[in-house]
Design a protein around this motif. Structure first.
Motif, PDB file in Angstrom:
ATOM      1  N   ALA A 148     -46.666   8.048  38.787  1.00 45.71           N
ATOM      2  CA  ALA A 148     -47.072   9.118  39.701  1.00 45.71           C
ATOM      3  C   ALA A 148     -46.523   8.780  41.079  1.00 45.71           C
ATOM      4  N   ALA A 149     -46.109   9.798  41.820  1.00 50.41           N
ATOM      5  CA  ALA A 149     -45.469   9.573  43.113  1.00 50.41           C
ATOM      6  C   ALA A 149     -46.320  10.159  44.240  1.00 50.41           C
ATOM      7  N   ALA A 150     -46.434   9.416  45.350  1.00 51.87           N
ATOM      8  CA  ALA A 150     -47.214   9.872  46.499  1.00 51.87           C
ATOM      9  C   ALA A 150     -46.409   9.704  47.777  1.00 51.87           C
ATOM     10  N   THR A 151     -46.514  10.680  48.659  1.00 53.05           N
ATOM     11  CA  THR A 151     -45.855  10.588  49.966  1.00 53.05           C
ATOM     12  C   THR A 151     -46.843  10.243  51.072  1.00 53.05           C
ATOM     13  N   ASN A 152     -48.104  10.641  50.917  1.00 52.95           N
ATOM     14  CA  ASN A 152     -49.128  10.385  51.924  1.00 52.95           C
ATOM     15  C   ASN A 152     -50.457  10.029  51.260  1.00 52.95           C
ATOM     16  N   ILE A 153     -51.126   9.048  51.815  1.00 49.77           N
ATOM     17  CA  ILE A 153     -52.466   8.676  51.363  1.00 49.77           C
ATOM     18  C   ILE A 153     -53.357   8.639  52.597  1.00 49.77           C
ATOM     19  N   ARG A 154     -54.348   9.508  52.623  1.00 52.97           N
ATOM     20  CA  ARG A 154     -55.275   9.542  53.759  1.00 52.97           C
ATOM     21  C   ARG A 154     -56.654   9.077  53.297  1.00 52.97           C
ATOM     22  N   VAL A 155     -57.188   8.089  54.004  1.00 50.97           N
ATOM     23  CA  VAL A 155     -58.473   7.499  53.645  1.00 50.97           C
ATOM     24  C   VAL A 155     -59.436   7.691  54.810  1.00 50.97           C
ATOM     25  N   TYR A 156     -60.547   8.382  54.550  1.00 54.21           N
ATOM     26  CA  TYR A 156     -61.553   8.642  55.573  1.00 54.21           C
ATOM     27  C   TYR A 156     -62.700   7.647  55.391  1.00 54.21           C
ATOM     28  N   VAL A 157     -62.990   6.894  56.449  1.00 55.32           N
ATOM     29  CA  VAL A 157     -63.984   5.832  56.380  1.00 55.32           C
ATOM     30  C   VAL A 157     -65.110   6.121  57.370  1.00 55.32           C
ATOM     31  N   GLU A 158     -66.339   6.072  56.874  1.00 56.01           N
ATOM     32  CA  GLU A 158     -67.507   6.190  57.742  1.00 56.01           C
ATOM     33  C   GLU A 158     -67.943   4.790  58.124  1.00 56.01           C
ATOM     34  N   LEU A 159     -67.967   4.538  59.424  1.00 59.95           N
ATOM     35  CA  LEU A 159     -68.276   3.210  59.937  1.00 59.95           C
ATOM     36  C   LEU A 159     -69.737   3.108  60.319  1.00 59.95           C
ATOM     37  N   PRO A 160     -70.275   1.873  60.367  1.00 59.71           N
ATOM     38  CA  PRO A 160     -71.665   1.693  60.815  1.00 59.71           C
ATOM     39  C   PRO A 160     -71.820   2.181  62.236  1.00 59.71           C
ATOM     40  N   GLY A 161     -73.049   2.525  62.614  1.00 57.94           N
ATOM     41  CA  GLY A 161     -73.319   3.006  63.962  1.00 57.94           C
ATOM     42  C   GLY A 161     -72.952   1.968  65.004  1.00 57.94           C
ATOM     43  N   THR A 162     -72.228   2.398  66.020  1.00 58.94           N
ATOM     44  CA  THR A 162     -71.826   1.486  67.094  1.00 58.94           C
ATOM     45  C   THR A 162     -72.266   2.017  68.451  1.00 58.94           C
ATOM     46  N   THR A 163     -73.154   3.010  68.440  1.00 54.72           N
ATOM     47  CA  THR A 163     -73.520   3.646  69.702  1.00 54.72           C
ATOM     48  C   THR A 163     -75.028   3.634  69.912  1.00 54.72           C
ATOM     49  N   THR A 164     -75.679   2.489  69.633  1.00 54.68           N
ATOM     50  CA  THR A 164     -77.111   2.371  69.804  1.00 54.68           C
ATOM     51  C   THR A 164     -77.499   2.726  71.233  1.00 54.68           C
ATOM     52  N   GLY A 165     -78.512   3.562  71.362  1.00 57.49           N
ATOM     53  CA  GLY A 165     -78.970   3.958  72.681  1.00 57.49           C
ATOM     54  C   GLY A 165     -78.307   5.211  73.203  1.00 57.49           C
TER      55      GLY A 165
END
Length: 221
Positions: free
Chosen positions: A160-177
């Motif tokens: 199988a052939a791919a030209t683009n791979i996009r990975v969406y990552v949800e990160l832990p909260g970094t904006t406490t307060g």
């Protein structure tokens, strides 16, 4: 009459300038980088989401075998890794060879969406939890996981052939307060930019950090 026309002309020019200014500012904050895009979702979620995109021919692996190679290959960027047990990621397009397993993983946070663009992608089949949508030219996976797998059960030379791979990552909260930030609510929707202390700042020249605009947070990298 002449004075009236003059005032109308000035008003039209001011409106046009406002539109140009807002468009320029919008373009400044909506540009995608070649590496990744990171946006803070909102104050209540206290989470950030980034998109890491691998582009074939630009983000290269080490194996250049065009056909059904028997060696593994991987590409990694911004804490996201794509590893395939039989692959060639050195050229454009990426090739996921037959009899292989591909695993996409993240060091931090959870993967919530994957998009793979290419050709012959129906050779890759689901291999785990989450929602898989697989067509010839596009794969979309949604869920929440540290890693996501695909299998190619075809014969060894059937890739199988791919030209683009996009990975969406949800990160832990970094904006406490962040929820305690006080802003002038009368100005919250006028494209003004504020820092996390609720102070209005110059939106045209921002150092790295997290800011608030129209009630939404965004990150300058």
């Amino acid at each position: 009459m002449t004075k009236h026309l003059h005032m109308m002309t000035v008003a039209m020019l001011l409106t046009a300038c406002s539109i140009v200014s807002n468009a320029t500012e919008a373009n400044t904050y909506n540009q995608l980088t070649n590496t990744s895009e990171e946006n803070v979702i909102n104050a209540d979620d206290n989470k950030t989401e980034k998109c890491v995109e691998f582009v074939a021919g630009t983000d290269n692996g080490t194996t250049g075998t065009l056909g059904g190679g028997f060696v593994s290959d991987e590409i990694s960027k911004d804490g996201v890794k794509v590893h395939c047990s039989r692959a060639s990621f050195k050229n454009n397009p990426y090739r996921f060879n037959g009899s292989s397993t591909t695993t996409i993983s993240t060091e931090t946070g959870n993967i919530v969406k994957i998009e793979i663009v290419g050709d012959g992608l129906t050779k890759l089949v689901e291999n785990g939890e989450g929602e898989y949508s697989i067509t010839k030219n596009l794969i979309v996976w949604t869920g929440s996981s540290k890693s996501v797998s695909f299998k190619n059960n075809k014969d060894w030379a059937n890739y199988a052939a791919a030209t683009n791979i996009r990975v969406y990552v949800e990160l832990p909260g970094t904006t406490t307060g962040i929820g305690s930030v006080n802003m002038d609510t009368n100005k919250a929707g006028n494209n003004a930019v504020y820092n996390l202390k609720g102070q209005r700042v110059d939106g045209k020249s921002l150092p790295k950090g997290i800011y608030i605009k129209n009630g939404k947070k965004f990150m300058v990298k």
